[in-house]
Enzyme design. Sequence first.
Site, PDB file in Angstrom:
ATOM      1  N   CYS A  43      32.989  27.670 -39.387  1.00 42.31           N
ATOM      2  CA  CYS A  43      32.308  26.473 -39.680  1.00 42.31           C
ATOM      3  C   CYS A  43      30.929  26.786 -40.321  1.00 42.31           C
ATOM      4  CB  CYS A  43      32.016  25.883 -38.138  1.00 42.31           C
ATOM      5  SG  CYS A  43      30.891  24.183 -38.631  1.00 42.31           S
ATOM      6  N   CYS A  48      32.891  23.775 -42.300  1.00 48.26           N
ATOM      7  CA  CYS A  48      32.179  22.682 -42.355  1.00 48.26           C
ATOM      8  C   CYS A  48      31.008  22.550 -43.229  1.00 48.26           C
ATOM      9  CB  CYS A  48      32.038  22.135 -40.844  1.00 48.26           C
ATOM     10  SG  CYS A  48      32.847  22.811 -39.708  1.00 48.26           S
ATOM     11  N   LYS A  51      31.109  23.582 -46.911  1.00 46.79           N
ATOM     12  CA  LYS A  51      31.944  22.318 -47.663  1.00 46.79           C
ATOM     13  C   LYS A  51      31.102  20.975 -47.671  1.00 46.79           C
ATOM     14  CE  LYS A  51      34.187  19.807 -44.558  1.00 46.79           C
ATOM     15  NZ  LYS A  51      35.117  19.796 -43.606  1.00 46.79           N
ATOM     16  N   ALA A 115      36.870  44.361 -32.455  1.00 45.19           N
ATOM     17  CA  ALA A 115      36.910  44.785 -30.991  1.00 45.19           C
ATOM     18  C   ALA A 115      38.449  44.314 -30.657  1.00 45.19           C
ATOM     19  CB  ALA A 115      36.337  43.981 -30.081  1.00 45.19           C
ATOM     20  N   TYR A 178      43.835  18.045 -44.913  1.00 40.90           N
ATOM     21  CA  TYR A 178      42.346  17.491 -44.934  1.00 40.90           C
ATOM     22  C   TYR A 178      41.746  18.719 -46.019  1.00 40.90           C
ATOM     23  CZ  TYR A 178      40.535  20.472 -41.202  1.00 40.90           C
ATOM     24  OH  TYR A 178      40.009  21.648 -40.411  1.00 40.90           O
ATOM     25  N   GLU A 182      39.995  17.321 -49.332  1.00 40.65           N
ATOM     26  CA  GLU A 182      38.517  17.451 -49.570  1.00 40.65           C
ATOM     27  C   GLU A 182      37.988  18.418 -50.704  1.00 40.65           C
ATOM     28  OE1 GLU A 182      37.039  17.323 -44.881  1.00 40.65           O
ATOM     29  OE2 GLU A 182      37.515  19.057 -45.633  1.00 40.65           O
ATOM     30  N   THR A 311      35.206  22.315 -34.695  1.00 35.43           N
ATOM     31  CA  THR A 311      33.998  23.041 -34.099  1.00 35.43           C
ATOM     32  C   THR A 311      33.533  22.422 -32.812  1.00 35.43           C
ATOM     33  OG1 THR A 311      33.361  23.543 -36.356  1.00 35.43           O
ATOM     34  CG2 THR A 311      31.686  23.884 -34.749  1.00 35.43           C
ATOM     35  N   HIS A 435      24.063  -7.259 -40.557  1.00 37.10           N
ATOM     36  CA  HIS A 435      24.288  -7.465 -41.977  1.00 37.10           C
ATOM     37  C   HIS A 435      23.224  -7.206 -42.871  1.00 37.10           C
ATOM     38  CE1 HIS A 435      26.142 -10.373 -44.839  1.00 37.10           C
ATOM     39  NE2 HIS A 435      24.998 -10.863 -45.057  1.00 37.10           N
ATOM     40  N   GLU A 440      29.895  -3.892 -40.412  1.00 38.24           N
ATOM     41  CA  GLU A 440      29.871  -5.340 -39.755  1.00 38.24           C
ATOM     42  C   GLU A 440      31.395  -5.803 -39.589  1.00 38.24           C
ATOM     43  OE1 GLU A 440      28.295  -8.902 -41.741  1.00 38.24           O
ATOM     44  OE2 GLU A 440      27.889  -7.534 -43.219  1.00 38.24           O
TER      45      GLU A 440
END
Length: 452
Positions: A43, A48, A51, A115, A178, A182, A311, A435, A440
Site C-alpha cells: 500500500c 495505494c 498510485k 524470514a 482495477y 487506474e 489495506t 444542494h 444529493e
Amino acid sequence: MSTFDYDLFVIGGGSGGVRAARVAAQGGAKVALAEEDRYGGTCVIRGCVPKKLMVFASEFAPTMEDARAYGWDVTSDGFDWQKFHGQLADELDRLEGIYRNLLKNAGVETFDARARIVGAHEIELADGTRKSAKHILLAMGGHPVKPDTPGAELAITSNEIFHLDQLPETMLIIGGGYIACEFAGIMNGLGVKVTQYYRGAQILRGFDEEARGLISEEMIQRGVDLHLGTDVIEMKEADGKIHVKATNGEERPFDVVMMATGRVPNTGDMGLEEVGVKLGRKGEVLVDDYGQTDVPSIYAVGDVTDRVNLTPVAIREGMAFVETVFNGNPTKPDHELIPTAIFTQPEFGTVGMSEEEARDKGPIEVYATSFRPMQTLFAGREDRVMMKLIVCADTRRVLGCHIVAPGAGEMIQLAGVAVKMGATKEDFDRTVAVHPVMAEEIVTMREPVRTA
C-alpha cells in the site's frame, strides 16, 4: 519465564503486520518483526499511496482546461515527470520512516531480513539465525504475476511503474481489473498515448455492470484506446520498442508494456507446508474465521490469505488477531459490506451488492440516475456521472450503492455507514438533500427505473 524468544514474531512489515506488531507490543507482549524489503508494504510503497499521488498529478490537465473555461488565464509547459518522481520518492521515504518509528516506539524488535518458517514456533532469518516465538503471524502480502505469454519478460508490472526513468510516449496496459484501469487513466492523464487490451467482454469484472459500462465509455471518451475481447499472443523487442502481436490481428510497437494481470500471495519458499500450514490453489494461506491456520501457533492476515485484499481490511484483521490471541477476546474480522473506491477516471465508489448479484437473491428495485455534472458541464465537457441504489423489495433495505463520479471515494465512505447500518430506501428519502452537489441525487431518486 517464557521458553520462547518472543511472544509474537510477525513476518511482513506492511499495514496488517505493522499494526498487529505495534498493538501487541503496546499491550506488553515481546514482539519482533522481519521485513525483507521496505516497511509500509504494498500500500505505502508500491500501491495505494503512490498510485493516488499519481492520480492527483494526472487530473490537473483537464482541470486546467476547465479553469480556462471559467475565465482563468492558465498556461502550462507540460508535465515534469522528473520533478514529480523525485517528490514521490521523498514522500515514500518519509512514510517508510514513520512505519519504522511506530514499531521502534512501541518496542518492537525489527529485522531487515527475509524470514522463513522452520517449525510451529521457529523462524529462520536469511543469515541462518533462528528465533522462537509463542505465536507467529504471517503478513507477507502478495505480488503481481505475469501470464506465460512469449516475451512477457519485456513487460513491467505495477511494482515497476513507479520507477520509470522517463514517461513513455506510448504504452500498452494489459488487463481489465482495477489496477489496469487506474493506470490507464493515470498515464493517459499524464500525456502518454495509452492502449489497453483486456480479454474479457467488459472491464472491472465482478462489479456492477452499469457502472462498468459507464467507466469504460468515459475512459474511451478521455483518450484511452481500449480494446475489449483482446489478448496478447506474443511480444518481441526490436528498434528499442516492444512489438506486440494481439488476437485482434494487430501488431503494434509500444515504448512500455505493463501487465496488470493478477496478484498472488507471497508464500513461495516460506517453509509453510513443511510445518503443516495448508495453502490454497493460488498459494494463499488457509485460515479460519479468526485468522488461525492448521498449525495452532501460526496465524495470517492480509493479502497473504487472499480474502479481501484491501489495506483497511488487513489492518482490521491485524487488530482482530491481537484481540483474539493477546486480549482473550475472540474477534472475527467483519468482511461484510466493505465500501471500496477505485481510482479510475471517472472515480468509482461501491458498497454492497451489484444489481446482478442482488437480482439472484430475491426481488429488488433499482434506483439510478446519470447526468452531466454542473462543474464540467459549464466547462463544455461531456463527462457523465452515475448514482445507483439497489433496494430489497421486501425489507426496503439498501443492498448496494454504486457511484461513478469525481470524488466517488469520498462519497461512498459516508454512504457505506448507512448501508452497513441497514438503512432503508425510506431512510435515504427522509434525508434532506445537500444542494447543489452531485451526491444529493442519492437521496432524491423517487421512482425505481426497473424491478427484478
